[in-house]
Design a protein around this motif. Structure first.
Motif, mmCIF file in Angstrom:
data_model
loop_
_atom_site.group_PDB
_atom_site.id
_atom_site.type_symbol
_atom_site.label_atom_id
_atom_site.label_comp_id
_atom_site.label_asym_id
_atom_site.label_seq_id
_atom_site.Cartn_x
_atom_site.Cartn_y
_atom_site.Cartn_z
ATOM 1 N N GLY A 95 -16.564 33.125 -31.535
ATOM 2 C CA GLY A 95 -16.227 33.392 -32.928
ATOM 3 C C GLY A 95 -16.910 32.425 -33.877
ATOM 4 O O GLY A 95 -17.428 32.815 -34.933
ATOM 5 N N LEU A 96 -16.926 31.148 -33.512
ATOM 6 C CA LEU A 96 -17.589 30.140 -34.345
ATOM 7 C C LEU A 96 -19.089 30.400 -34.450
ATOM 8 O O LEU A 96 -19.679 30.295 -35.532
ATOM 9 N N VAL A 97 -19.708 30.738 -33.326
ATOM 10 C CA VAL A 97 -21.152 30.983 -33.325
ATOM 11 C C VAL A 97 -21.490 32.188 -34.198
ATOM 12 O O VAL A 97 -22.414 32.144 -35.031
ATOM 13 N N ARG A 98 -20.755 33.277 -34.030
ATOM 14 C CA ARG A 98 -21.067 34.492 -34.803
ATOM 15 C C ARG A 98 -20.791 34.290 -36.291
ATOM 16 O O ARG A 98 -21.567 34.729 -37.144
ATOM 17 N N TYR A 99 -19.700 33.618 -36.602
ATOM 18 C CA TYR A 99 -19.376 33.382 -38.007
ATOM 19 C C TYR A 99 -20.380 32.416 -38.619
ATOM 20 O O TYR A 99 -20.933 32.677 -39.698
ATOM 21 N N ALA A 100 -20.620 31.295 -37.962
ATOM 22 C CA ALA A 100 -21.495 30.266 -38.526
ATOM 23 C C ALA A 100 -22.929 30.749 -38.650
ATOM 24 O O ALA A 100 -23.637 30.406 -39.609
ATOM 25 N N SER A 101 -23.409 31.540 -37.694
ATOM 26 C CA SER A 101 -24.793 32.031 -37.765
ATOM 27 C C SER A 101 -24.993 32.936 -38.970
ATOM 28 O O SER A 101 -26.118 33.075 -39.477
ATOM 29 N N LYS A 102 -23.912 33.518 -39.456
ATOM 30 C CA LYS A 102 -23.999 34.417 -40.602
ATOM 31 C C LYS A 102 -23.740 33.692 -41.924
ATOM 32 O O LYS A 102 -24.347 34.022 -42.951
ATOM 33 N N TYR A 103 -22.840 32.695 -41.886
ATOM 34 C CA TYR A 103 -22.370 32.113 -43.140
ATOM 35 C C TYR A 103 -22.592 30.610 -43.307
ATOM 36 O O TYR A 103 -22.512 30.102 -44.418
ATOM 37 N N ASP A 104 -22.836 29.866 -42.249
ATOM 38 C CA ASP A 104 -22.839 28.406 -42.387
ATOM 39 C C ASP A 104 -23.731 27.765 -41.328
ATOM 40 O O ASP A 104 -23.283 27.456 -40.223
ATOM 41 N N GLN A 105 -24.982 27.538 -41.665
ATOM 42 C CA GLN A 105 -25.943 27.006 -40.701
ATOM 43 C C GLN A 105 -25.624 25.566 -40.291
ATOM 44 O O GLN A 105 -25.901 25.163 -39.156
ATOM 45 N N GLN A 106 -25.046 24.790 -41.204
ATOM 46 C CA GLN A 106 -24.675 23.423 -40.847
ATOM 47 C C GLN A 106 -23.564 23.417 -39.805
ATOM 48 O O GLN A 106 -23.578 22.630 -38.851
ATOM 49 N N LEU A 107 -22.605 24.297 -39.988
ATOM 50 C CA LEU A 107 -21.531 24.432 -39.000
ATOM 51 C C LEU A 107 -22.106 24.881 -37.662
ATOM 52 O O LEU A 107 -21.689 24.391 -36.608
ATOM 53 N N LEU A 108 -23.068 25.794 -37.691
ATOM 54 C CA LEU A 108 -23.670 26.287 -36.459
ATOM 55 C C LEU A 108 -24.279 25.143 -35.659
ATOM 56 O O LEU A 108 -24.118 25.075 -34.433
ATOM 57 N N LYS A 109 -24.971 24.245 -36.332
ATOM 58 C CA LYS A 109 -25.576 23.099 -35.648
ATOM 59 C C LYS A 109 -24.521 22.247 -34.961
ATOM 60 O O LYS A 109 -24.706 21.786 -33.820
ATOM 61 N N LYS A 110 -23.396 22.041 -35.629
ATOM 62 C CA LYS A 110 -22.322 21.221 -35.049
ATOM 63 C C LYS A 110 -21.674 21.928 -33.862
ATOM 64 O O LYS A 110 -21.349 21.287 -32.853
ATOM 65 N N VAL A 111 -21.514 23.230 -33.976
ATOM 66 C CA VAL A 111 -20.913 24.004 -32.884
ATOM 67 C C VAL A 111 -21.821 23.983 -31.662
ATOM 68 O O VAL A 111 -21.361 23.805 -30.522
ATOM 69 N N ILE A 112 -23.113 24.162 -31.874
ATOM 70 C CA ILE A 112 -24.074 24.135 -30.758
ATOM 71 C C ILE A 112 -24.044 22.784 -30.056
ATOM 72 O O ILE A 112 -24.048 22.708 -28.815
ATOM 73 N N SER A 113 -24.008 21.717 -30.833
ATOM 74 C CA SER A 113 -23.967 20.375 -30.246
ATOM 75 C C SER A 113 -22.728 20.188 -29.386
ATOM 76 O O SER A 113 -22.797 19.654 -28.272
ATOM 77 N N ARG A 114 -21.579 20.651 -29.878
ATOM 78 C CA ARG A 114 -20.334 20.505 -29.121
ATOM 79 C C ARG A 114 -20.339 21.417 -27.893
ATOM 80 O O ARG A 114 -19.870 21.029 -26.824
ATOM 81 N N PHE A 115 -20.859 22.631 -28.032
ATOM 82 C CA PHE A 115 -20.958 23.556 -26.903
ATOM 83 C C PHE A 115 -21.791 22.932 -25.789
ATOM 84 O O PHE A 115 -21.408 22.955 -24.615
ATOM 85 N N ASP A 116 -22.932 22.364 -26.162
ATOM 86 C CA ASP A 116 -23.796 21.712 -25.172
ATOM 87 C C ASP A 116 -23.079 20.565 -24.486
ATOM 88 O O ASP A 116 -23.207 20.362 -23.267
ATOM 89 N N ASN A 117 -22.320 19.814 -25.267
ATOM 90 C CA ASN A 117 -21.590 18.674 -24.726
ATOM 91 C C ASN A 117 -20.543 19.108 -23.707
ATOM 92 O O ASN A 117 -20.311 18.419 -22.706
ATOM 93 N N TYR A 118 -19.934 20.248 -23.944
ATOM 94 C CA TYR A 118 -18.897 20.753 -23.045
ATOM 95 C C TYR A 118 -19.467 21.330 -21.750
ATOM 96 O O TYR A 118 -18.914 21.123 -20.674
ATOM 97 N N TYR A 119 -20.554 22.070 -21.868
ATOM 98 C CA TYR A 119 -20.947 22.927 -20.758
ATOM 99 C C TYR A 119 -22.276 22.578 -20.083
ATOM 100 O O TYR A 119 -22.657 23.227 -19.112
ATOM 101 N N PHE A 120 -22.968 21.567 -20.585
ATOM 102 C CA PHE A 120 -24.214 21.140 -19.958
ATOM 103 C C PHE A 120 -24.155 19.648 -19.640
ATOM 104 O O PHE A 120 -23.507 18.876 -20.359
ATOM 105 N N ASN A 121 -24.839 19.257 -18.566
ATOM 106 C CA ASN A 121 -24.942 17.826 -18.271
ATOM 107 C C ASN A 121 -26.193 17.258 -18.955
ATOM 108 O O ASN A 121 -26.861 17.945 -19.731
#
Length: 400
Positions: free
Chosen positions: A106-132
């Protein structure tokens, strides 16, 4: 005698101390959370303008995602010993499962449409959670509950073209392929490999990923697998008079199991329905078959009759308690199948009475733990929060 008295006193002191500690732990783990929920009173955003409501929703959603706290209520009654054993474990284990996955999506789809700064933060946190640190996945595939994480990764690959997200999606797809079972000439993926029934939950968890994966990478097999599962459920898992889905289908008898008015079950079916419908080209339309098109129309018509104005309950038609999970899922599906059904202003006004002052959507029914095994507990949920963002992402214009 003096020595015995001292030993006895120490024993009594030890027993009293351990008893006190046990009661403190028991109260903290088993009683206090229930009492706190019962006594806490929340204020909602019913009189707040929609622009402020949207901002609060987005902020709360990101804060939810950043935190490792699990909000989704779990409806199964467990013993005190099990609760003690699981202290802290949920935050580690359940972070990979569907409530957190749909919040990310939900965050990715919403942010990619409305808030690019939020998208960057979400991607960073997603990477932190699911990638080493080597950009490899830091968890192993276990259950279909994790499949929506693959859908989120696929969305991120579309946006960034970073290969690690494609590899993430490939990993989920390959594990799904390995878990396919054949039933009456249908290829199915079960909720758990030991189940003897096919749960409607699995449709909503698996079909959207398979359809998006198949459409984007031109993988016909992925789309055919999604079609097979939906076709099987439409053949055996729907009430003939209403087109509403049962909770499950018995794989041995092909009979529907459980109620056909479980709200979240309708939502899972809707997610599969809209994903197959939107991702099939017109000349190969899954719903060009008259029988399937009739069942789709019957289902959508039945939903209109079961609505309480705009909202849905945990068991539409037989219960009155608003359920934020079924409502967001079904409204999202409607907006996908019938674009423009709900505009952003309308959505925010519908949900304002159920959104807390901190921006968190309330009243999500607790996780079901089997056919005919449902909880009456409601609360905050990453899942409903994420679905609300997905619903908002289907609209325009921007209010923020």
């Amino acid at each position: 005698m003096k020595t015995k008295r001292i030993l006895f006193q120490r024993l009594v002191f030890f027993i009293l101390t351990m008893s006190l500690l046990f009661n403190i732990v028991f109260f903290s783990v088993d009683i206090f959370p229930v009492v706190k929920r019962k006594l806490s009173k929340s204020n909602y955003l019913i009189n707040v303008n929609t622009q402020a409501v949207e901002k609060k929703i987005v902020t709360a959603s990101y804060d939810m995602f950043v935190s490792t706290k699990i909000h989704m209520p779990y409806g199964k009654n467990v013993s005190f010993i099990e609760k003690v054993k699981n202290l802290g474990a949920d935050e580690i284990n359940r972070i990979n499962y569907f409530p957190r996955a749909y919040l990310a999506l939900g965050l990715v789809r919403y942010a990619s449409k409305y808030d690019q700064q939020l998208l960057k933060k979400v991607i960073s946190r997603f990477d932190n959670y699911y990638f080493n640190n080597n950009n490899k996945l830091n968890f192993n595939y276990e259950y279909v509950d994790q499949v929506p994480l693959g859908l989120t990764a696929l969305e991120l690959f579309k946006l960034t073209k970073e290969i690690k997200y494609k590899l993430f999606a490939d990993y989920i797809y390959n594990n799904l392929i390995e878990s396919v079972v054949e039933v009456n000439d249908y290829s199915l993926i079960l909720y758990r490999n030991y189940h003897s029934d096919f749960l409607v939950d699995t449709l909503g968890l698996v079909c959207p990923f398979l359809m998006e994966y198949g459409a984007y990478f031109k993988n016909t097999n992925a789309k055919v697998l999604a079609e097979s599962q939906l076709h099987y459920f439409m053949e055996y898992g729907l009430d003939q008079d209403t087109g509403l889905p049962f909770h499950a289908v018995d794989l041995n008898t092909n009979e529907g199991l459980g109620p056909n008015n479980w709200g979240r079950g309708m939502g899972w079916y809707m997610l599969a329905l809209e994903s197959v419908y939107l991702n099939y080209p017109i000349n190969q339309d899954f719903f060009c078959h008259e029988d399937q098109n009739i069942k789709k129309t019957l289902f959508l018509n039945s939903l209109q009759k079961l609505k309480d104005i705009f909202i849905f309950t945990q068991f539409p038609g037989t219960s009155k308690e608003f359920d934020s999970s079924s409502t967001t899922m079904l409204m999202y599906g409607e907006n996908q199948l019938l674009p423009g059904t709900y505009g952003k202003e309308k959505i925010l006004n519908i949900f304002k009475p159920y959104i807390k002052e901190n921006g968190i959507l309330d009243f999500c029914s607790a996780e079901a733990f089997g056919v005919n095994k449902y909880s009456l507990e409601f609360g905050e949920s990453e899942f409903a929060q994420g679905m609300l963002l997905m619903l908002l992402s289907t609209t325009s214009p921007k209010i923020l």
